[in-house]
Scaffold this motif. Sequence first.
Motif, PDB file in Angstrom:
ATOM      1  N   UNK A   6       0.944  -1.224   0.146  1.00 28.10           N
ATOM      2  CA  UNK A   6       0.072  -0.087   0.100  1.00 28.10           C
ATOM      3  C   UNK A   6       0.846   1.231   0.053  1.00 28.10           C
ATOM      4  N   UNK A   7       0.738   2.042  -1.093  1.00 25.91           N
ATOM      5  CA  UNK A   7       1.590   3.270  -1.096  1.00 25.91           C
ATOM      6  C   UNK A   7       0.779   4.513  -0.668  1.00 25.91           C
ATOM      7  N   UNK A   8       1.150   5.322   0.260  1.00 27.20           N
ATOM      8  CA  UNK A   8       0.405   6.636   0.633  1.00 27.20           C
ATOM      9  C   UNK A   8       0.798   7.593  -0.574  1.00 27.20           C
ATOM     10  N   UNK A   9      -0.444   7.997  -1.131  1.00 27.64           N
ATOM     11  CA  UNK A   9      -0.587   8.886  -2.072  1.00 27.64           C
ATOM     12  C   UNK A   9      -1.190  10.146  -1.645  1.00 27.64           C
ATOM     13  N   UNK A  10      -1.861  10.394  -0.495  1.00 28.59           N
ATOM     14  CA  UNK A  10      -2.376  11.651  -0.005  1.00 28.59           C
ATOM     15  C   UNK A  10      -2.464  11.555   1.371  1.00 28.59           C
ATOM     16  N   UNK A  11      -1.954  12.527   2.012  1.00 22.94           N
ATOM     17  CA  UNK A  11      -2.097  12.624   3.623  1.00 22.94           C
ATOM     18  C   UNK A  11      -2.608  14.295   3.647  1.00 22.94           C
ATOM     19  N   UNK A  12      -3.820  14.285   4.502  1.00 25.56           N
ATOM     20  CA  UNK A  12      -4.364  15.627   4.659  1.00 25.56           C
ATOM     21  C   UNK A  12      -4.966  15.679   6.143  1.00 25.56           C
ATOM     22  N   UNK A  13      -5.096  16.854   6.578  1.00 27.61           N
ATOM     23  CA  UNK A  13      -5.804  16.866   7.748  1.00 27.61           C
ATOM     24  C   UNK A  13      -7.257  17.084   7.560  1.00 27.61           C
ATOM     25  N   UNK A  14      -7.615  17.462   6.239  1.00 33.55           N
ATOM     26  CA  UNK A  14      -9.093  17.556   6.022  1.00 33.55           C
ATOM     27  C   UNK A  14      -9.709  16.452   5.318  1.00 33.55           C
ATOM     28  N   UNK A 139      -8.328   3.837   2.848  1.00 35.47           N
ATOM     29  CA  UNK A 139      -8.507   5.483   3.658  1.00 35.47           C
ATOM     30  C   UNK A 139      -7.977   5.182   5.050  1.00 35.47           C
ATOM     31  N   UNK A 140      -7.165   5.566   5.570  1.00 37.93           N
ATOM     32  CA  UNK A 140      -6.836   5.444   6.989  1.00 37.93           C
ATOM     33  C   UNK A 140      -7.281   6.965   7.699  1.00 37.93           C
ATOM     34  N   UNK A 156      -4.933   9.312   5.774  1.00 36.98           N
ATOM     35  CA  UNK A 156      -4.241   9.056   4.517  1.00 36.98           C
ATOM     36  C   UNK A 156      -4.854   8.241   3.536  1.00 36.98           C
ATOM     37  N   UNK A 157      -4.704   8.438   2.132  1.00 36.73           N
ATOM     38  CA  UNK A 157      -5.126   7.533   1.007  1.00 36.73           C
ATOM     39  C   UNK A 157      -4.171   6.647   0.606  1.00 36.73           C
ATOM     40  N   UNK A 158      -4.409   5.464   0.547  1.00 32.97           N
ATOM     41  CA  UNK A 158      -3.093   4.531   0.267  1.00 32.97           C
ATOM     42  C   UNK A 158      -3.877   3.839  -1.055  1.00 32.97           C
ATOM     43  N   UNK A 159      -2.999   3.455  -2.095  1.00 35.60           N
ATOM     44  CA  UNK A 159      -3.296   2.694  -3.250  1.00 35.60           C
ATOM     45  C   UNK A 159      -2.327   1.486  -3.194  1.00 35.60           C
ATOM     46  N   UNK A 160      -3.166   0.403  -3.637  1.00 36.07           N
ATOM     47  CA  UNK A 160      -2.183  -0.948  -3.690  1.00 36.07           C
ATOM     48  C   UNK A 160      -2.319  -1.303  -5.296  1.00 36.07           C
ATOM     49  N   UNK A 161      -1.279  -1.500  -5.959  1.00 32.42           N
ATOM     50  CA  UNK A 161      -1.233  -1.903  -7.327  1.00 32.42           C
ATOM     51  C   UNK A 161      -0.103  -2.361  -7.712  1.00 32.42           C
ATOM     52  N   UNK A 176      -1.710   9.150  -7.853  1.00 31.47           N
ATOM     53  CA  UNK A 176      -1.378  10.166  -7.112  1.00 31.47           C
ATOM     54  C   UNK A 176      -1.836  11.692  -7.592  1.00 31.47           C
ATOM     55  N   UNK A 177      -1.279  11.525  -8.718  1.00 27.08           N
ATOM     56  CA  UNK A 177      -1.554  12.974  -9.784  1.00 27.08           C
ATOM     57  C   UNK A 177      -3.030  13.144  -9.948  1.00 27.08           C
ATOM     58  N   UNK A 178      -4.024  11.971 -10.049  1.00 26.48           N
ATOM     59  CA  UNK A 178      -5.283  12.366 -10.216  1.00 26.48           C
ATOM     60  C   UNK A 178      -5.954  13.009  -9.120  1.00 26.48           C
ATOM     61  N   UNK A 179      -5.528  12.889  -7.900  1.00 26.48           N
ATOM     62  CA  UNK A 179      -6.040  13.229  -6.642  1.00 26.48           C
ATOM     63  C   UNK A 179      -5.315  14.577  -5.830  1.00 26.48           C
ATOM     64  N   UNK A 180      -4.262  15.165  -6.758  1.00 27.49           N
ATOM     65  CA  UNK A 180      -3.468  16.242  -6.150  1.00 27.49           C
ATOM     66  C   UNK A 180      -2.417  15.908  -5.194  1.00 27.49           C
ATOM     67  N   UNK A 181      -2.156  14.448  -5.161  1.00 27.92           N
ATOM     68  CA  UNK A 181      -1.233  14.123  -4.294  1.00 27.92           C
ATOM     69  C   UNK A 181       0.051  13.767  -4.817  1.00 27.92           C
ATOM     70  N   UNK A 182       0.988  13.217  -4.039  1.00 26.49           N
ATOM     71  CA  UNK A 182       2.126  12.700  -4.739  1.00 26.49           C
ATOM     72  C   UNK A 182       2.800  11.552  -3.720  1.00 26.49           C
ATOM     73  N   UNK A 183       3.496  10.625  -4.396  1.00 28.19           N
ATOM     74  CA  UNK A 183       4.034   9.609  -3.952  1.00 28.19           C
ATOM     75  C   UNK A 183       5.564   9.777  -3.328  1.00 28.19           C
ATOM     76  N   UNK A 184       5.340   9.845  -2.000  1.00 30.69           N
ATOM     77  CA  UNK A 184       6.433   9.908  -1.187  1.00 30.69           C
ATOM     78  C   UNK A 184       7.519   8.985  -0.993  1.00 30.69           C
TER      79      UNK A 184
END
Length: 192
Positions: A6-14, A139-140, A156-161, A176-184
């Motif tokens: 599972x790769x974290x692609x977006x972490x947000x307080x919102x 989604x965690x 945090x949103x994680x994608x598994x692929x 990640x780019x589709x949701x305005x995030x980035x893979x860190x």
Amino acid sequence: MSNSLAAAVLTTADLGEAIRAVHTLLAIADTERIEVDFDAVIGSPDVLARVCDVLPGLEWWASADPEGGSSKAGDDPAGCLPIQVMDWCRPVDPVDRAEPFIAALGPEPAAVRWDLDGWPEVPEAGLEPISQKFAYLTLTVNSRDLYQNEPSQDHTVHVHCRDRNGDQTARVHWLAARVGGRFTGRVEQSTL
């Protein structure tokens, strides 16, 4: 049992932003026969009551000592708090129980995982389709990790692929780019 990465692609307080990202990714994925899994740590009787209203019949066990109480033993979960709750393989509309479950949690940490039918082919990015075996979305909530070991005030949103060669990097960056995030580079092993 098998495992997924599972790769974290977006972490947000919102939380709203995280839920919108999940909706975007679900719209991309093949969700014809989707299943949803719920996992949480609950320490409050009020949260427990709200979660049980959303997910009646869920499995649970005492967090500190699984022998100290469980749904299998017929114990009262309110007398065993904090508890770990689990409800897996619900064949439902992707969000019909997920959002009420998330709303019921308040500040409690949890994870919602969507078992997808696949990730689509993306010819312009050179991505082949990925089958159900390697396609999940998690989604965690109030936790940075999949198992609620890192409580936080963000989500945090994680994608598994994974493609046939075991690589997931190109697709993770694309999603990640589709949701305005980035893979860190943060990847976690997930038990399926």
